[in-house]
Design an enzyme around this catalytic site. Structure first.
Site, PDB file in Angstrom:
ATOM      1  N   SER A 131      16.184  22.415  12.108  1.00  0.00           N
ATOM      2  CA  SER A 131      17.252  21.637  11.493  1.00  0.00           C
ATOM      3  C   SER A 131      17.930  22.451  10.384  1.00  0.00           C
ATOM      4  O   SER A 131      18.379  23.567  10.627  1.00  0.00           O
ATOM      5  CB  SER A 131      16.689  20.306  10.985  1.00  0.00           C
ATOM      6  OG  SER A 131      17.720  19.409  10.666  1.00  0.00           O
TER       7      SER A 131
ATOM      8  N   ASP B 240      19.924  14.742  20.911  1.00  0.00           N
ATOM      9  CA  ASP B 240      20.215  14.977  19.496  1.00  0.00           C
ATOM     10  C   ASP B 240      21.588  14.398  19.173  1.00  0.00           C
ATOM     11  O   ASP B 240      22.397  14.149  20.078  1.00  0.00           O
ATOM     12  CB  ASP B 240      20.169  16.474  19.189  1.00  0.00           C
ATOM     13  CG  ASP B 240      19.790  16.762  17.737  1.00  0.00           C
ATOM     14  OD1 ASP B 240      20.069  15.905  16.875  1.00  0.00           O
ATOM     15  OD2 ASP B 240      19.215  17.834  17.481  1.00  0.00           O
TER      16      ASP B 240
ATOM     17  N   HIS C  94      16.022  15.254  18.070  1.00  0.00           N
ATOM     18  CA  HIS C  94      16.068  16.260  17.010  1.00  0.00           C
ATOM     19  C   HIS C  94      14.698  16.859  16.686  1.00  0.00           C
ATOM     20  O   HIS C  94      14.612  17.780  15.874  1.00  0.00           O
ATOM     21  CB  HIS C  94      16.668  15.623  15.743  1.00  0.00           C
ATOM     22  CG  HIS C  94      17.089  16.607  14.699  1.00  0.00           C
ATOM     23  ND1 HIS C  94      18.020  17.601  14.935  1.00  0.00           N
ATOM     24  CD2 HIS C  94      16.697  16.760  13.400  1.00  0.00           C
ATOM     25  CE1 HIS C  94      18.198  18.309  13.830  1.00  0.00           C
ATOM     26  NE2 HIS C  94      17.409  17.829  12.896  1.00  0.00           N
TER      27      HIS C  94
END
Length: 310
Positions: free
Chosen positions: A121, A261, A289
């Site tokens: 991320s 995602d 994610h």
């Protein structure tokens, strides 16, 4: 300390004092395996957030072995590293350059001549920026569910918001309009949002709970860098974009994306895949994610195989 499989585990802190402050700071880290006896490059894992902590990337400790050490750490302002709530009113302090300097300092502190780097991320954005500077010791790069920039990350959140149940959409709209985001109805709507595009594992996970607990202890980084909303672009990193220098990355790179995602599969991966010369893209059909927790076996197999390549 040894795990059940006799893998050595150690913890430590690296002194780090960033520019503009005099308060002595430290970066807390944990090593699974031995840096002294392992024959392969150690893997450094960068957590996301901004403002999260090492708990959210702990699935990667399964990549450690007698031949490979895995290093996780808490970025400054997070978890077990020095917290700086006194800098809550100083957005200029909380820029990506801060954490890039901290990463370089940790590498130097640990004496790593060669290393592999995995960022999840926001940690992937940080890893990409580090790699674009072409550091001498970096061997391989893994970008897991990394947004290419924050403006489109926010736009993608609002795309997902439009797919939620009518009740959740109404609750979010009301909370965003009033600024009251702590009501039960808003939190229930946010949970629906996160299940749709952040992590599709419905049962409680120990690592996620530990991460959230630490973030609640001091939310300074999350609030200053991103603000209180998932759906409004604000905070010191609201304009962060790592795509302009991706062409400078020369090391072999693995890009991981989840089909569900918030960007959707190709949207989150495409800027990296198009710009990096030596790149491998792996899409995870049943992930959003958090592929390391949503499809753990496949994730570990794919990442492990990439790290094993000569």
């Amino acid at each position: 300390m040894l795990e059940a499989n006799n893998l050595e585990i150690s913890e430590g802190t690296a002194p780090f004092t960033p520019p503009s402050i005099t308060k002595p700071c430290t970066t807390w880290y944990k090593i699974f395996g031995s840096l002294k006896t392992a024959k392969q490059c150690p893997l450094i894992v960068l957590h996301g957030g901004p403002g999260a902590n090492h708990h959210i990337v702990l699935a990667n400790k399964a990549l450690a072995s007698a031949d490979r050490a895995v290093i996780v750490y808490d970025q400054l302002g997070c978890g077990n590293s020095t917290l700086l709530p006194e800098k809550a009113s100083d957005p200029a302090f909380w820029q990506i350059s801060l954490w890039l300097s901290e990463l370089s300092n940790l590498i130097s502190h640990l004496g790593l001549a060669k290393y592999d780097l995995l960022g999840h991320s926001f940690g992937g954005m940080l890893a990409a920026a580090h790699a674009s500077a072409r550091p001498d010791g970096l061997r391989r790069l893994i970008l897991a569910n990394a947004p290419p920039d924050f403006p489109t990350w926010i736009a993608a959140a609002n795309r997902v918001r439009g797919t939620l149940s009518p009740g959740a959409q109404e609750a979010i709209a009301a909370g965003e309009a009033s600024g009251e985001r702590e009501s039960e109805v808003y939190e229930a709507a946010l949970k629906e949002f996160f299940l749709a595009c952040a992590c599709m594992v419905e049962e409680d996970m120990e690592d996620m709970t530990a991460c959230e607990t630490a973030m609640m202890k001091d939310p300074t980084v999350a609030l200053v860098t991103c603000g209180p909303s998932e759906f409004i672009s604000q905070g010191s990193l609201k304009d962060l974009d790592v795509t302009k220098d991706l062409g400078r990355i020369t090391v072999p790179t693995l890009v991981i994306s989840g089909k569900h995602d918030r960007y959707e599969d190709d949207g989150i991966a495409k800027p990296f895949v198009d710009a990096i010369a030596s790149v491998q893209w792996e899409s995870f059909e049943h992930s959003s994610h958090m592929a390391s927790y949503e499809e753990t076996d496949k994730y570990l197999r794919v990442v492990g195989a990439f790290l094993e390549k000569a």
